[in-house]
Design an enzyme around this catalytic site. Structure first.
Site, PDB file in Angstrom:
ATOM      1  N   HIS A 188       0.814  -1.215   0.000  1.00  0.00           N
ATOM      2  CA  HIS A 188       0.000   0.000   0.000  1.00  0.00           C
ATOM      3  C   HIS A 188       0.847   1.266   0.000  1.00  0.00           C
ATOM      4  O   HIS A 188       0.418   2.294  -0.507  1.00  0.00           O
ATOM      5  CB  HIS A 188      -1.004  -0.021   1.151  1.00  0.00           C
ATOM      6  CG  HIS A 188      -2.137  -0.946   0.839  1.00  0.00           C
ATOM      7  ND1 HIS A 188      -2.180  -2.233   1.270  1.00  0.00           N
ATOM      8  CD2 HIS A 188      -3.230  -0.763   0.058  1.00  0.00           C
ATOM      9  CE1 HIS A 188      -3.255  -2.819   0.791  1.00  0.00           C
ATOM     10  NE2 HIS A 188      -3.913  -1.956   0.059  1.00  0.00           N
ATOM     11  N   ARG A 295     -10.000   4.174  -1.426  1.00  0.00           N
ATOM     12  CA  ARG A 295      -9.581   3.328  -0.305  1.00  0.00           C
ATOM     13  C   ARG A 295      -9.838   4.100   0.989  1.00  0.00           C
ATOM     14  O   ARG A 295      -8.953   4.771   1.523  1.00  0.00           O
ATOM     15  CB  ARG A 295      -8.093   2.979  -0.425  1.00  0.00           C
ATOM     16  CG  ARG A 295      -7.764   2.035  -1.581  1.00  0.00           C
ATOM     17  CD  ARG A 295      -6.277   1.727  -1.620  1.00  0.00           C
ATOM     18  NE  ARG A 295      -5.967   0.530  -2.369  1.00  0.00           N
ATOM     19  CZ  ARG A 295      -5.620   0.510  -3.659  1.00  0.00           C
ATOM     20  NH1 ARG A 295      -5.557   1.616  -4.348  1.00  0.00           N
ATOM     21  NH2 ARG A 295      -5.343  -0.649  -4.266  1.00  0.00           N
ATOM     22  N   ARG A 331     -14.965   2.307  -1.145  1.00  0.00           N
ATOM     23  CA  ARG A 331     -14.841   1.001  -0.507  1.00  0.00           C
ATOM     24  C   ARG A 331     -14.899   1.204   0.998  1.00  0.00           C
ATOM     25  O   ARG A 331     -14.237   2.100   1.534  1.00  0.00           O
ATOM     26  CB  ARG A 331     -13.506   0.383  -0.907  1.00  0.00           C
ATOM     27  CG  ARG A 331     -13.168  -0.844  -0.109  1.00  0.00           C
ATOM     28  CD  ARG A 331     -11.981  -1.522  -0.649  1.00  0.00           C
ATOM     29  NE  ARG A 331     -10.740  -0.916  -0.181  1.00  0.00           N
ATOM     30  CZ  ARG A 331      -9.548  -1.310  -0.598  1.00  0.00           C
ATOM     31  NH1 ARG A 331      -9.449  -2.273  -1.490  1.00  0.00           N
ATOM     32  NH2 ARG A 331      -8.457  -0.742  -0.144  1.00  0.00           N
ATOM     33  N   GLU A 430     -11.965 -10.520  -4.705  1.00  0.00           N
ATOM     34  CA  GLU A 430     -10.513 -10.586  -4.477  1.00  0.00           C
ATOM     35  C   GLU A 430     -10.110 -11.825  -3.691  1.00  0.00           C
ATOM     36  O   GLU A 430      -8.979 -11.921  -3.227  1.00  0.00           O
ATOM     37  CB  GLU A 430     -10.000  -9.306  -3.815  1.00  0.00           C
ATOM     38  CG  GLU A 430     -10.733  -8.886  -2.566  1.00  0.00           C
ATOM     39  CD  GLU A 430     -10.231  -7.548  -1.993  1.00  0.00           C
ATOM     40  OE1 GLU A 430      -9.158  -7.077  -2.381  1.00  0.00           O
ATOM     41  OE2 GLU A 430     -10.940  -7.004  -1.130  1.00  0.00           O
ATOM     42  N   ASN A 453      -4.809  -7.312  -6.791  1.00  0.00           N
ATOM     43  CA  ASN A 453      -3.657  -7.364  -5.859  1.00  0.00           C
ATOM     44  C   ASN A 453      -3.841  -8.507  -4.866  1.00  0.00           C
ATOM     45  O   ASN A 453      -2.939  -9.295  -4.619  1.00  0.00           O
ATOM     46  CB  ASN A 453      -3.517  -6.058  -5.078  1.00  0.00           C
ATOM     47  CG  ASN A 453      -3.440  -4.854  -5.981  1.00  0.00           C
ATOM     48  OD1 ASN A 453      -3.057  -4.977  -7.135  1.00  0.00           O
ATOM     49  ND2 ASN A 453      -3.820  -3.698  -5.471  1.00  0.00           N
ATOM     50  N   ASP A 454      -5.026  -8.561  -4.279  1.00  0.00           N
ATOM     51  CA  ASP A 454      -5.279  -9.635  -3.322  1.00  0.00           C
ATOM     52  C   ASP A 454      -5.622 -10.936  -4.027  1.00  0.00           C
ATOM     53  O   ASP A 454      -5.175 -12.012  -3.623  1.00  0.00           O
ATOM     54  CB  ASP A 454      -6.415  -9.243  -2.365  1.00  0.00           C
ATOM     55  CG  ASP A 454      -5.875  -8.405  -1.208  1.00  0.00           C
ATOM     56  OD1 ASP A 454      -4.834  -8.786  -0.648  1.00  0.00           O
ATOM     57  OD2 ASP A 454      -6.485  -7.374  -0.890  1.00  0.00           O
ATOM     58  N   ARG A 464       1.804 -10.731  -1.262  1.00  0.00           N
ATOM     59  CA  ARG A 464       1.996  -9.541  -2.089  1.00  0.00           C
ATOM     60  C   ARG A 464       3.041  -8.589  -1.512  1.00  0.00           C
ATOM     61  O   ARG A 464       3.501  -7.683  -2.190  1.00  0.00           O
ATOM     62  CB  ARG A 464       0.662  -8.804  -2.303  1.00  0.00           C
ATOM     63  CG  ARG A 464       0.068  -8.217  -1.064  1.00  0.00           C
ATOM     64  CD  ARG A 464      -1.346  -7.698  -1.298  1.00  0.00           C
ATOM     65  NE  ARG A 464      -1.385  -6.300  -1.651  1.00  0.00           N
ATOM     66  CZ  ARG A 464      -2.512  -5.585  -1.713  1.00  0.00           C
ATOM     67  NH1 ARG A 464      -3.671  -6.169  -1.498  1.00  0.00           N
ATOM     68  NH2 ARG A 464      -2.488  -4.330  -2.034  1.00  0.00           N
ATOM     69  N   CYS A 502      -9.900  -3.144 -10.309  1.00  0.00           N
ATOM     70  CA  CYS A 502      -9.360  -1.960  -9.634  1.00  0.00           C
ATOM     71  C   CYS A 502      -8.007  -2.250  -8.997  1.00  0.00           C
ATOM     72  O   CYS A 502      -7.446  -1.393  -8.324  1.00  0.00           O
ATOM     73  CB  CYS A 502     -10.344  -1.409  -8.612  1.00  0.00           C
ATOM     74  SG  CYS A 502     -10.690  -2.547  -7.270  1.00  0.00           S
TER      75      CYS A 502
HETATM   76  C1  PEP Z   1      -6.830  -5.261  -4.553  1.00  0.00           C
HETATM   77  O1  PEP Z   1      -6.697  -6.119  -3.662  1.00  0.00           O
HETATM   78  O2  PEP Z   1      -6.580  -5.476  -5.748  1.00  0.00           O
HETATM   79  C2  PEP Z   1      -7.289  -3.909  -4.214  1.00  0.00           C
HETATM   80  C3  PEP Z   1      -7.614  -3.047  -5.155  1.00  0.00           C
HETATM   81  O3  PEP Z   1      -7.348  -3.551  -2.909  1.00  0.00           O
HETATM   82  P1  PEP Z   1      -6.050  -3.269  -1.990  1.00  0.00           P
HETATM   83  O4  PEP Z   1      -4.856  -3.170  -2.902  1.00  0.00           O
HETATM   84  O5  PEP Z   1      -6.294  -1.998  -1.278  1.00  0.00           O
HETATM   85  O6  PEP Z   1      -6.015  -4.459  -1.108  1.00  0.00           O
HETATM   86 MG    MG Z   2      -7.541  -5.841  -1.705  1.00  0.00          MG
END
Ligand code: PEP
Ligand code: MG
Length: 554
Positions: A188, A295, A331, A430, A453-454, A464, A502
């Protein structure tokens, strides 16, 4: 001159002095002592020092942020005055013969555990204060001073790693670039750097640490190179890179006001990802079609108390108003894992990415969740605000969250406060479970947004945050992940709802064609990626829109 290299996180060239931030580490080892009187003295001395420090912090905070925020330091002082708290520490010294720092650490551990198991939100949040106070005591017992990132001039900020909460405390107007020894490009802090257009390189490696102090350097965020004491030749070369990039950005401006349309006429929505009000200008400047991911947890980070309903309402309302009727997907609070919020007082976990985070935390703390929902509902009358629930794994979570939304609506009705009765609620897809159940989940929500990402970390079983694993797979669009995306798109469309991406992968121009062919309707990306993506979309021919992406077929 010395050239170090790491992973490029955000492109840009920055020249300046390196400022190395060394995080605090309270290492306390078990030590049994004989001279308990001396140890009691050490404790009393540390306590007096801590009280003095808290008084100073209170005065500074009062001036900078006002009475409300400053009062936290009064609470901390009260803890130090509390006889039962100090009595526990003293008895650990006198009865157990623990050294003063170990006695404090043990008392903190015992009390934090019992606080964390209580249901009261108030007591839980106090456990973070307790930890803070004990850390302060231990620092003084060990004669260490507190480290804060205080920047008084523009610098290249270097650290071993940076937590999102630390990043939130920094005066970013003084940060020319960020360089870290560790940290993954998907973390993040990396996402924040990208969103805020700060050139950044992660993963320079710890053995180079000693070099990252007070020297003149240049960061090349495009290639991931850090030049210490750069010579004339490299400076000339990098200024060439800078010029070429500026030209590219100038050229991209031609795409402002144009549609994100493929050669065969399919229009794709391209939205911006933001982490706070400061990012809104970037979203608007880059002609974002709306906000595809706000976020909201960043509103909770880097501070000492929970944002109240009114504060949240004004924040969300500004986003919605400034987007002027365009969709704004907010979110709900997605804290936990690397976004650790101290005042939540969460117990330490072995695997925080698989722990009490995100929607799970919100469902465990319904009052906190409803406070956010009321703020969102109140802001919903000012534009097209939509709510997105993160980390969903089953229908039950959506239903329970929606029931809490209904309770929040009821509370607002009782206060005669208007909200949008038809507000859309969607989910982040996710987790593998959400993909597998996507056909059922689609029936319960108004839209899907895939958090790659998740999803990537859970599908491919790779952390990650772990920089070493980056590049382990030949390409980022692993076929398994693309199949999961395909399945999600099919379920969404079968049930008549739109689906977007996203996660960071949404901005990968090498994958855009695959994504569109799999059926993605919208992409939400870092603001600076909106125009490059528009340019890319306008070169793609979908032919038959349902045709599978080449990589899925192979
Ligand atoms: C994701 O997991 O792809 C996402 C957009 O949320 P974050 O990166 O904040 O976990
Ligand atoms: Mg996420």
């Amino acid at each position: 001159m010395l050239r170090l290299s790491g992973k490029p996180v955000f492109g840009g060239i920055a020249k300046g002095k390196l400022f190395y931030f060394q995080q605090d580490e309270n290492e306390v080892t078990k030590r049994l002592i004989k001279n308990t009187a001396l140890e009691l003295e050490r404790f009393e001395y540390a306590k007096a020092q801590a009280v003095k420090e808290l008084d100073e912090l209170y005065s500074t905070a009062l001036e900078k942020v006002g009475e409300n925020e400053a009062s936290i330091f009064v609470i901390h002082k009260m803890l130090l005055d509390d006889e039962s708290f100090c009595g526990k520490i003293k008895s650990r010294i006198l009865d157990d013969h623990f050294s003063a720092d170990y006695a404090v650490a043990q008392t903190a551990r015992d009390l934090t555990h019992s606080f964390a198991n209580m249901t009261s939100e108030y007591i839980k949040s106090r456990s973070a204060d307790l930890k803070d106070v004990c850390d302060r005591l231990i620092r003084h017992i060990q004669n260490k001073s507190e480290k804060r990132i205080e920047l008084t001039e523009k610098v290249i900020l270097c650290a071993e790693d940076l937590m999102p909460s630390e990043t939130m405390q920094i005066d970013l107007s003084n940060v020319l670039a960020i360089v870290t020894c560790y940290g993954s490009t998907n973390s993040h802090t990396a996402i924040l750097a990208r969103t805020m257009n700060i050139p950044a390189i992660f993963g320079i490696g710890a053995e180079k640490l000693s070099m990252l102090r007070d020297m003149e350097a240049v960061v090349d965020g495009y290639s991931g190179a850090l030049y210490i004491d750069p010579d004339e030749e490299i400076l000339r070369e990098l200024s060439g890179v800078q010029e070429a990039e500026a030209k590219k950005r100038e050229m991209l401006k031609r795409f402002k006001g144009r549609k994100n349309i493929t050669l065969d006429g399919t229009e794709i929505r391209v939205y911006a990802n933001i982490a706070g009000l400061n990012d809104l200008n970037y979203a608007i400047d880059n002609d974002g079609g709306g906000i595809g991911l706000y976020r909201s947890e960043f509103l909770y980070l880097g501070r000492s108390n929970m944002p109240e309903e009114d504060e949240q309402f004004y924040n969300y309302r500004q986003v919605v108003e400034r987007m002027n009727g365009k969709p704004v997907i907010i979110r709900t609070m997605d804290a936990g894992a690397d976004k650790n919020i101290k005042y939540f007082g969460l117990a330490k976990e072995e695997n925080p990415a698989l722990g009490v985070r995100s929607i799970r935390l919100c469902l465990m703390r319904p009052e906190m969740f409803k406070t956010q929902i009321r703020a969102l509902l109140r802001a919903s009358v000012y534009g097209d605000l939509r709510i997105m629930l993160p980390l969903i794994t089953d229908l039950d979570e959506i239903r329970r969250a929606k029931a809490l939304v209904e309770e929040a609506k009821e509370q607002l009705r009782a206060r005669d406060i208007p909200y949008n009765e038809h507000l859309k609620i969607g989910i982040m897809v996710e987790t593998p479970a959400a993909v597998i159940l996507s056909d059922e989940l689609a029936k319960e929500c108004d839209f899907f947004s895939i958090g790659t990402n998740d999803l990537e970390q859970y599908v491919l079983a790779f952390d990650r945050q772990n920089l070493t694993l980056e590049g382990y797979f030949e390409n980022r669009g692993h076929r398994a992940l693309l199949k999961f995306i395909e399945m999600t798109c099919d379920s969404a469309h079968k049930n008549g709802i739109p689906v977007s991406i996203c996660g960071e992968l949404g901005a990968d121009l090498d994958l855009t064609e695959d994504f569109l062919k799999l059926g993605i309707d919208a992409l939400s990306v870092t603001p600076s990626q909106i125009l490059p993506l528009r340019q890319r979309i306008r070169t793609i021919k979908l032919e038959t829109p349902k045709q599978l992406g080449s990589r899925v077929r192979s």
